[in-house]
Motif scaffolding. Structure first.
Motif: not given
Length: 420
Positions: A76-101
């Motif tokens: 994965l090169d990017a993990l992007i939230p595409a709904t408001d409700y999951a934005s914080h969860l996506t941010a946490r998972v992106a951090e765990r995967l070492g991805l920008r966000g």
């Protein structure tokens, strides 16, 4: 030439469909992480993704495990939230995967209005007086302290769902009785059982469409909003750029930037809602993503030729960002709303819109036989039309006039109800 990357989106829906389309049209491999395989059809993004991953998007660990056990775990090169409700969860998972966000704490504050208000107060951002409450007794005490009229709202909902203008304690009791029964919102996300009592901010409303780079605006513009009559706050007209209060535009933008920095957003797109009060701009709320309601997908494109979704995909991929204004025009969207409850039959006058050179598109959200009501939230709007003009005032006046010329026809009712 674009280097093909693998880009995952968490539950594309509403504005998020434009994200998936931008990445797909750039030639990237698009992975949609969804709670149901029915969602591409439901939200209208069939044909603009390469693969689906099914996960419980309401749960961080489920998202993370679904990704690491997928064929895309290490690529994965990017993990992007595409709904408001999951934005914080996506941010946490992106951090765990070492991805920008967006940083997790910033996404969490953006998602929860009470945390955002606390951050504004801590950093002296002009905002509204507020109190977090759980019960009618706490709400009544807070309203008494802040002073009527006040606004009652959920801490983590959207689209003006169960947002109330409250003039007195009797209205407050009725609204509290309703809001405490509001348990689940879009995509089955839980509504927190904590609510905000806020000072009612008097004045015209705007949103600021921003893209920050290390805390400085790379791009900014102000959208004027018209909302439905009180006691509701449904947005019924957006015009970009604003035709009004242009002399205070820079102050509005600066206040929005200050709010973003207060919650920890220094990079990427945002959509910040502001009231221009007699004491200057005051923040309503911050969203760490491009604006919805066709502001980003249509108005920015028509007014300036800017594709902010493409720029956002490039931000997440750490690619160069292009946000140069290709032209200077204006665009407006006006919504059709019902003036009473009833059963919908049709909207009269839509056929003529397609013949108008300055009408970009019109759309109807409802079908014959649907039950409709006066607009209490964005979900209750019946449809919209989008116009362009050489000036903001021209685009706005045309959109408003054309919507006023439409008639909502109710089933078993011969009277034609003109929209105001």
């Amino acid at each position: 030439m674009t280097t093909i990357k693998t880009v995952a989106f968490v539950e594309p829906s509403f504005y998020g469909v434009s994200f998936a389309r931008a990445a797909f049209e750039q030639g990237h491999e698009v992975i949609s992480i969804v709670s149901s395989t029915d969602n591409p059809k439901k939200y209208g993004y069939e044909g603009i993704y390469n693969d689906l991953i099914v996960a419980d998007i309401r749960d961080e660990e489920s998202l993370y495990q679904a990704i690491i056990h997928s064929p895309y775990a290490d690529r994965l090169d990017a993990l992007i939230p595409a709904t408001d409700y999951a934005s914080h969860l996506t941010a946490r998972v992106a951090e765990r995967l070492g991805l920008r966000g967006v940083p997790y704490e910033a996404a969490l504050k953006s998602r929860n209005k009470d945390l955002a208000r606390e951050a504004y107060a801590e950093h002296d951002v002009p905002s509204a007086k507020f109190k977090k409450v759980r019960t009618f007794e706490e709400a009544a005490a807070a309203a008494e302290e802040i002073g009527y009229p006040v606004v009652l709202k959920p801490t983590n909902a959207a689209s003006s769902q169960n947002v109330y203008f409250i003039s007195n304690v009797t209205e407050l009791q009725k609204a509290i009785d309703i809001i405490v029964e509001f348990k689940v919102t879009y995509l089955d996300f839980q509504v927190r059982e904590e609510y905000l009592i806020e000072e009612y901010l008097e004045g015209p409303e705007f949103s600021v469409e921003l893209f920050l780079g290390e805390g400085e605006p790379i791009f900014s513009t102000v959208t004027e909003k018209i909302t439905s009559p009180l006691p509701y706050f449904v947005e019924i007209v957006h015009t970009l750029p604003t035709p009004s209060y242009v002399d205070q535009e820079q102050e509005i933008v600066q206040t929005a930037v200050k709010a973003l920095l207060a919650i920890g957003i220094k990079n990427g797109p945002s959509h910040v809602e502001v009231k221009l009060t007699g004491k200057g701009p005051r923040i309503i709320e911050v969203n760490g993503r491009p604006g919805g309601d066709n502001i980003s997908s249509d108005l920015l494109v028509q007014a300036f030729g800017i594709n902010i979704f493409e720029a956002t995909v490039n931000y997440y991929l750490d690619n160069p960002i292009e946000l140069h204004k290709k032209h200077h025009r204006a665009a407006s969207i006006a919504y059709v709303i019902a003036d009473r409850d009833g059963v919908f039959e049709r909207i009269e006058g839509l056929e003529e819109l397609s013949q108008h050179a300055n009408v970009i598109r019109s759309h109807v959200n409802v079908s014959a036989g649907d039950t409709i009501s006066i607009a209490r939230s964005s979900d209750d709007r019946l449809g919209y039309l989008i116009t362009t003009g050489d000036t903001p005032q021209e685009a706005k006046e045309l959109a408003v006039a054309l919507v006023e010329g439409l008639k909502v026809i109710y089933r078993h009712q011969e009277a034609e109800i003109a929209q105001v």
